[in-house]
Design a protein around this motif. Structure first.
Motif, PDB file in Angstrom:
ATOM      1  N   THR A 181       0.851  -1.188   0.000  1.00 12.32           N
ATOM      2  CA  THR A 181       0.000   0.000   0.000  1.00 12.32           C
ATOM      3  C   THR A 181       0.885   1.235   0.000  1.00 12.32           C
TER       4      THR A 181
ATOM      5  N   ARG B 143      -5.363   4.221  -2.144  1.00  7.26           N
ATOM      6  CA  ARG B 143      -4.785   3.018  -1.551  1.00  7.26           C
ATOM      7  C   ARG B 143      -4.942   3.019  -0.026  1.00  7.26           C
TER       8      ARG B 143
ATOM      9  N   GLU C  97      -8.412   1.817   0.656  1.00 12.89           N
ATOM     10  CA  GLU C  97      -8.461   0.361   0.492  1.00 12.89           C
ATOM     11  C   GLU C  97      -7.844  -0.343   1.703  1.00 12.89           C
TER      12      GLU C  97
END
Length: 354
Positions: A116, A123, A126
């Motif tokens: 990440t 990101r 996420e």
């Protein structure tokens, strides 16, 4: 005791760790009590505790390990050990790639691992969803998360600029770290092999049909059992190099502490065999017909050392080994047991009368 989240980071990256932990606490609603971060007050190692031991305990059972992958992280042997332990114990790993590092920079350490980028808003979101799923959190307050995330990202360049730069490493120091890393990888490989062996043992035990099968399987995987087999083989080989009647005298004299007396009326075969052995100087027969081993004969002398080793091992063996042996063979593991001699040391003794 392990907390839910273990922050793996370099000490030099304390400010980055502090800012990221604040993001999780303020934006994700994660309790600071559930986070272990060795460089942050209230989340680190208690006063007086051993640093290494506490780190080892903390990384045993976290629900998630968050690794802040920076140049300082990759240069830290301790951080690489934490990364290796996470991999070996199959923990949920969330590696966060920090500029100026790129994916190419960490390919050798984190090959095949999804990274990440910590400076990416998408990101990070996420990452938040994945971490919430791992921890069993709902993560519904998206607006608050996005607001705090944006504040974190806005201040990130300033934080990174203040982090201590990586010092130049000498060739010798680099070689030393590479060697230690290779050793660590070998150690992890050995641990994986040991774990696979134990899993195989468990699987076989689960399929065992009775106590005899269980005992046989346990002995096959026991270091003690291997030693016993080897010592029995060494002593048994010496016994089998002797005529069976001499082996019988050895069992009676050295194991059962009894004397053999020639009685041609009772056992003519034994009497004849003992007479032949006396002629070979393997035993001595006194004027009353009692037989004893001739300790000066080379073949008899060769039994002394392996017998002493086997006797010492049996006397010091664990209760578990004795119990497993008795369950499998339905007899006692003892040198004063004639069945043990006949079944484990010299099968020819099964034809002899005790």
């Amino acid at each position: 005791m392990s907390k839910d989240i273990f922050i793996s980071h370099a000490v030099k990256d304390k400010d980055l760790a502090d800012a990221f932990v604040d993001l999780m606490v303020t934006a994700m609603g994660i309790s600071a009590e559930n986070i272990f971060c060795s460089s942050l007050e209230g989340m680190s190692i208690p006063t007086g505790a051993n640093f290494v031991d506490h780190i080892k305990a903390a990384i045993q059972k976290p629900k998630a390990v968050l690794a802040l992958i920076t140049p300082n992280y990759l240069a830290s042997q301790f951080c690489l050990c934490e990364l290796g332990a996470t991999w070996a114990m199959s923990h949920n790993l969330f590696p966060l790639l920090v500029e100026p590092l790129t994916f190419e920079d960490v390919r050798g350490v984190l090959t095949g691992v999804q990274l990440t980028e910590i400076n990416s808003a998408t990101r990070l979101s996420e990452f938040r969803d994945q971490l919430n799923s791992t921890l069993g959190l709902t993560g519904k307050n998206t607006a608050r998360w996005e607001s705090k995330r944006n504040v974190f990202l806005k201040g990130l360049p300033k934080i990174l600029k203040k982090l201590p730069s990586l010092e130049q490493v000498s060739t010798a120091a680099h070689a030393k770290v590479v060697s230690e890393l290779d050793d660590a990888r070998q150690s992890l490989a050995d641990q994986e092999e040991e774990l696979a062996e134990k899993n195989d043992l468990i699987a076989k035990l689960e399929k065992a049909k009775d106590k005899n099968e269980v005992a046989a399987i346990k002995r096959a995987y026991s270091g003690e059992a291997d030693q016993l087999d080897q010592l029995e083989t060494e002593f048994g080989t010496q016994l089998e190099s002797l005529p069976r009647h001499v082996s019988y005298v050895a069992c009676k004299e050295l194991g059962l502490h009894q004397r053999v007396k020639i009685d041609g009326f009772k056992d003519a075969d034994l009497a004849d065999g003992l007479e032949r052995a006396a002629g070979q100087k393997l035993i001595e027969i006194d004027d009353r017909g009692f037989c004893t081993l001739n300790d000066s004969h080379p073949l008899v002398k060769k039994m002394t050392k392996p017998l002493r080793a086997l006797k010492s091992f049996i006397e010091s063996a664990s209760i578990e080994l004795h119990n497993d042996f008795e369950a499998e063979h339905e007899t006692l593991l003892a040198l004063d047991n004639s069945e043990y001699w006949a079944n484990r040391l010299d099968s020819r003794l099964q034809r002899m009368s005790f």
